[in-house]
Design a protein around this motif. Structure first.
Motif, mmCIF file in Angstrom:
data_model
loop_
_atom_site.group_PDB
_atom_site.id
_atom_site.type_symbol
_atom_site.label_atom_id
_atom_site.label_comp_id
_atom_site.label_asym_id
_atom_site.label_seq_id
_atom_site.Cartn_x
_atom_site.Cartn_y
_atom_site.Cartn_z
ATOM 1 N N THR A 1 0.513 3.880 -2.656
ATOM 2 C CA THR A 1 -0.081 5.360 -2.404
ATOM 3 C C THR A 1 1.225 6.181 -2.769
ATOM 4 N N ASN B 1 -1.637 6.067 5.150
ATOM 5 C CA ASN B 1 -0.974 5.137 4.390
ATOM 6 C C ASN B 1 0.591 5.080 4.736
ATOM 7 N N ALA C 1 -3.189 9.357 2.032
ATOM 8 C CA ALA C 1 -2.009 9.256 1.804
ATOM 9 C C ALA C 1 -1.064 9.134 2.920
ATOM 10 N N ASN D 1 0.773 -1.183 -0.115
ATOM 11 C CA ASN D 1 0.014 -0.185 0.106
ATOM 12 C C ASN D 1 0.815 1.358 -0.037
ATOM 13 N N TRP E 1 0.330 9.305 -5.471
ATOM 14 C CA TRP E 1 0.488 10.641 -5.143
ATOM 15 C C TRP E 1 1.608 11.349 -6.109
#
Length: 270
Positions: free
Chosen positions: A56, A112, A109, A52, A60
């Motif tokens: 992420t 995570n 974000a 993840n 981003w």
């Protein structure tokens, strides 16, 4: 705890309540690091959490323009690094994502990434006897969370080194699996003139610990693969440097301070 190669020790750990709890005390871990050895902590962080972080970071970066200018060390940025470091003359080719202002990231974000970086921060604090939070502090050392991608086809980081303090111990967490997600490339070190290669020894979720003034590098990924900045294949790691960007940089001369300290200690006890 097991020595799997010369100067290479694996230590089991439990991931409990968001913390990395090794089978031996933090003091014993640091003793092994400072002997010196390369210590690989089997953190137990779940695979889903690690993958993840990659997803992420990629999501981003897809909506964040590449940084082109000099690093400011006070924001969240990503940069395709392809140059030679001026002081150490270390060539570089990798995609760097640096979250100096990690607490300013939008959700989910931030959450995570902190699922990995917060356990790393707590563990580093336990090893070094600190209680450092996240946040930019100009003129002082602070954390620089980084997610680094080494694409297939020749990415690498040349031999380089750092001042021992204030970091003391370097941390490199594997976010994906050697032999499955990538098949070449790993971090190498020099200890007592002996080359220690970690390629093939670090699995997903393993965190490499090393005394921060040891010369080290990232070996090239195989040139048999086609290089692409856009292909997510390759080695992904999370690292947590702690330093003052405006402080004294590493010397051009390779540090071997631990060798000198050993010699001095022998002279005192002789």
């Amino acid at each position: 705890m097991q020595e799997v190669a010369k100067y290479l020790i694996k230590v089991n750990a439990e991931f409990k309540d968001g913390q990395i709890v090794p089978e031996i005390s933090p003091e014993e871990v640091m003793r092994l690091v400072n002997e010196p050895n390369i210590v690989i902590i089997k953190t137990g962080i779940p695979e889903a959490v690690l993958r993840n972080v990659i997803e992420t970071t990629r999501a981003w970066a897809a909506k964040t323009p590449l940084a082109e200018g000099p690093d400011t060390f006070d924001n969240n940025q990503h940069k395709q690094r392809l140059h030679i470091a001026k002081i150490q003359q270390a060539p570089q080719l990798f995609h760097d994502h640096t979250f100096d202002a990690i607490l300013d990231l939008e959700q989910p974000a931030q959450q995570n990434l902190l699922q990995v970086f917060d356990p790393m921060r707590r563990f580093w604090n336990s090893l070094t006897g600190n209680n450092e939070p996240y946040g930019v502090r100009k003129g002082e050392p602070y954390f620089h969370p980084q997610v680094t991608h080494y694409p297939l086809g020749g990415s690498f980081f040349g031999r380089h080194w750092h001042p021992l303090n204030p970091q003391k111990v370097g941390t490199i967490l594997a976010l994906n699996q050697y032999g499955q997600d990538y098949h070449s490339g790993g971090t190498g070190y020099v200890i007592n003139d002996h080359i220690v290669e970690t390629e093939g020894y670090q699995d997903m979720g393993d965190m490499i610990l090393f005394r921060y003034d040891l010369p080290h590098w990232v070996s090239p990924s195989s040139f048999a693969d086609r290089f692409s900045w856009d292909d997510p294949a390759g080695r992904w790691v999370a690292i947590l440097p702690f330093y003052n960007p405006w402080g004294t940089p590493a010397d051009y001369k390779e540090p071997q301070g631990w060798k000198e300290q050993i010699v001095q200690a022998k002279e005192v006890t002789a």
